[in-house]
Design a protein around this motif. Structure first.
Motif, PDB file in Angstrom:
ATOM      1  N   UNK A 230      25.082 -19.112  33.374  1.00  0.00           N
ATOM      2  CA  UNK A 230      26.387 -19.215  32.716  1.00  0.00           C
ATOM      3  C   UNK A 230      27.367 -19.842  33.702  1.00  0.00           C
ATOM      4  N   UNK A 231      28.312 -20.629  33.177  1.00  0.00           N
ATOM      5  CA  UNK A 231      29.276 -21.317  34.045  1.00  0.00           C
ATOM      6  C   UNK A 231      30.654 -21.306  33.411  1.00  0.00           C
ATOM      7  N   UNK A 232      31.668 -21.374  34.261  1.00  0.00           N
ATOM      8  CA  UNK A 232      33.057 -21.410  33.784  1.00  0.00           C
ATOM      9  C   UNK A 232      33.964 -21.790  34.950  1.00  0.00           C
ATOM     10  N   UNK A 233      35.251 -22.037  34.625  1.00  0.00           N
ATOM     11  CA  UNK A 233      36.275 -22.367  35.615  1.00  0.00           C
ATOM     12  C   UNK A 233      37.382 -21.330  35.513  1.00  0.00           C
ATOM     13  N   UNK A 284      15.190 -23.824  30.965  1.00  0.00           N
ATOM     14  CA  UNK A 284      16.389 -23.205  31.517  1.00  0.00           C
ATOM     15  C   UNK A 284      17.573 -23.491  30.587  1.00  0.00           C
ATOM     16  N   UNK A 285      18.384 -22.465  30.320  1.00  0.00           N
ATOM     17  CA  UNK A 285      19.554 -22.591  29.441  1.00  0.00           C
ATOM     18  C   UNK A 285      20.820 -22.397  30.276  1.00  0.00           C
ATOM     19  N   UNK A 286      21.750 -23.327  30.129  1.00  0.00           N
ATOM     20  CA  UNK A 286      23.043 -23.223  30.800  1.00  0.00           C
ATOM     21  C   UNK A 286      24.116 -23.053  29.729  1.00  0.00           C
ATOM     22  N   UNK A 287      24.866 -21.943  29.805  1.00  0.00           N
ATOM     23  CA  UNK A 287      25.882 -21.630  28.788  1.00  0.00           C
ATOM     24  C   UNK A 287      27.284 -21.833  29.364  1.00  0.00           C
ATOM     25  N   UNK A 288      28.174 -22.445  28.551  1.00  0.00           N
ATOM     26  CA  UNK A 288      29.564 -22.667  28.953  1.00  0.00           C
ATOM     27  C   UNK A 288      30.445 -22.554  27.721  1.00  0.00           C
ATOM     28  N   UNK A 289      31.751 -22.705  27.918  1.00  0.00           N
ATOM     29  CA  UNK A 289      32.652 -22.806  26.766  1.00  0.00           C
ATOM     30  C   UNK A 289      32.710 -24.268  26.324  1.00  0.00           C
TER      31      UNK A 289
END
Length: 382
Positions: A230-233, A284-289
Motif C-alpha cells: 500500500x502507498x500514499x503521501x 504483487x498488488x500495489x494499492x493507492x488512492x
C-alpha cells in the motif's frame, strides 16, 4: 421556406371561439389541424380589435384602413370607419399636446402600452410615423438603457472598491429597480468588475490516464512478503517549508519497504519511491488512492514495467487505504505531536522522519506481530 396554408373563415372563427372558451392552444391545433400557434394568437387579436374582416384576406396580404377588401354594405364600411376613429381617439388620449409631433420616447411607450389591443402598424399610422421608425427608436432605447445600467454597475463597483460580487451589486440595484442577477453578472464579467477580495484558486487538472479497480477491497491481511503493498503521501508541515512523505508498506508485516521525502508531490516524487522497491514476486498488488500522481501515464507505465498489478481506493474513501493512513498518523503522533514540535528546520523534519522509520521497522514491537518489530517478524517467518 415552408408552404403557406390558407384556412377557411369558419376554421378561424372556430379557433377563436375555442380559445376564448379556455381551450388550450395545443388542443385547438390538433383538433382543427392548424400548423402554427402564432396564427391562432393573431386571429384572436383581430377578433378582439373588431377586425374580423381580416379573416378573409388572402395569404400574405395585409389589410390596412382604406386598402382592405371591398365592403359588402354601407353599414360595414361605416363600422370600419368608426373603428378607425375610435382607435385614433384612443391613441390621442395617451398623447399630451394633440397636433404636435410625437417624440421618440412617447411613441415607444405608447406602442408598448397599446399593442395588446391594436396592431403596431395601426398605432404607427395614427401617430404619423412609419413602423421602421418605431423599431429603430425602440432598439435605440434598449441600447441606451443597457449603457445606463452598465454605468450604474460600474459606479457601484468602484464605490465599493470591487469588494462586492454580482449578488450584492444586484441587491443594491434592486433597491431602485427590478433587475435580474444574471444581467448584472454578465455585465461585470464583460468588464472584469468581479469581486477582487477572494480570488478563486483553480488547480489545472487533466483527465486521469488510468483508474484501477479496488482489488484490495479492505483485505489488509497477507501471508507472503511483498504480496500486498500500500502507498500514499502525507504532509509534513513542520519545517521552514511544506514537505511531503511518500511511503510504501508491506501488509504482510507492516514494514516500510520504501520512502521518500520531498518538497513537491509530483509524479517524479512517487516514481522515486517506487524505484526503491526490492525484487517483487509474481501477482504483487500495489494499492493507492486515486491521486493524480498515481493515475498518471508515467506512474502506470512504471508499475507495469515492474510486473505489479494496480489497485485503487474508491473516490473520497480513505478507509480503503486504512493501513498506510494509520502508519502516517502514528508517525506524526509519536514524533512531532509527542514532542510538541510545531515549527523547526527542514533538516530536523527530514532527520526525524528517517530515524522514526528505522525505529518503526527494526525496534518498535507490534501486538499483531507477536510483540516483534516488522523486520524481526519477517526474519522469524523465513
Amino acid at each position: 421556406m415552408g408552404t403557406r396554408v390558407s384556412y377557411p373563415v369558419e376554421i378561424k372563427m372556430k379557433a377563436v371561439e375555442m380559445r376564448l372558451a379556455g381551450v388550450p392552444v395545443k388542443e385547438i391545433l390538433n383538433e382543427l389541424n392548424i400548423k402554427s400557434r402564432s396564427q391562432v394568437k393573431t386571429w384572436v387579436r383581430w377578433y378582439k380589435s373588431e377586425e374580423t374582416h381580416r379573416f378573409e384576406q388572402p395569404v400574405g396580404k395585409q389589410y390596412t384602413y382604406g386598402k382592405g377588401p371591398a365592403y359588402s354594405s354601407e353599414v360595414e364600411k361605416l363600422q370600419a370607419e368608426n373603428r378607425f376613429l375610435r382607435q385614433q381617439n384612443e391613441v390621442f388620449k395617451k398623447v399630451q399636446g394633440i397636433g404636435k409631433e410625437v417624440d421618440r420616447e412617447t411613441a415607444v411607450e405608447l406602442v408598448e402600452t397599446l399593442h395588446n389591443t391594436m396592431t403596431i402598424q395601426d398605432i404607427c399610422v395614427h401617430l404619423g410615423i412609419s413602423r421602421a421608425s418605431y423599431y429603430r427608436w425602440k432598439n435605440k432605447e434598449k441600447d441606451n438603457s443597457k449603457e445606463l445600467l452598465k454605468k450604474q454597475i460600474g459606479t457601484l463597483c468602484r464605490e465599493h472598491k470591487y469588494r462586492y460580487g454580482y449578488r450584492k451589486i444586484t441587491a443594491l440595484l434592486r433597491q431602485e429597480q427590478c433587475i435580474n442577477h444574471k444581467v448584472v453578472q454578465r455585465v461585470m464579467q464583460e468588464n472584469q468588475w468581479q469581486c477582487r477580495v477572494k480570488v478563486k484558486k483553480r488547480k489545472k487538472t487533466g483527465q486521469p490516464y488510468a483508474v484501477a479497480e479496488n482489488l484490495l477491497d479492505r483485505n489488509f491481511q497477507s501471508d507472503r512478503p511483498l504480496e500486498k503493498l500500500v502507498t500514499d503521501i502525507t504532509y509534513l508541515p513542520y519545517g521552514q517549508k511544506l514537505m511531503y512523505l511518500s511511503s510504501i508498506i508491506d501488509l504482510c508485516n507492516g514494514e516500510v519497504v520504501a520512502s521518500s521525502i520531498g518538497d513537491k508531490q509530483d509524479t517524479a516524487f512517487v516514481l522515486d519511491t517506487l524505484a526503491q522497491l526490492p525484487p517483487l514476486p509474481e501477482n504483487c498488488v500495489l494499492h493507492s488512492d486515486q491521486g493524480s500522481v498515481y493515475t498518471s501515464y508515467k506512474y502506470q507505465e512504471a508499475v507495469k514495467a515492474k510486473g505489479i498489478t494496480m489497485s485503487m481506493s474508491r473516490k473520497g474513501t480513505p478507509a480503503d487505504n486504512a493501513s498506510i493512513e494509520s502508519f502516517h498518523s502514528i508517525l506524526k503522533s509519536e514524533t512531532f505531536y509527542l514532542n510538541s514540535i510545531n515549527r523547526t528546520t527542514t533538516a530536523i523534519v527530514e532527520r526525524t522522519v528517517e530515524e522514526y522509520i528505522y525505529y518503526y521497522n527494526n525496534i518498535r514491537i507490534q501486538t499483531k506481530l507477536n510483540n516483534q518489530s516488522p523486520i524481526q517478524y519477517r526474519q522469524s517467518a523465513i
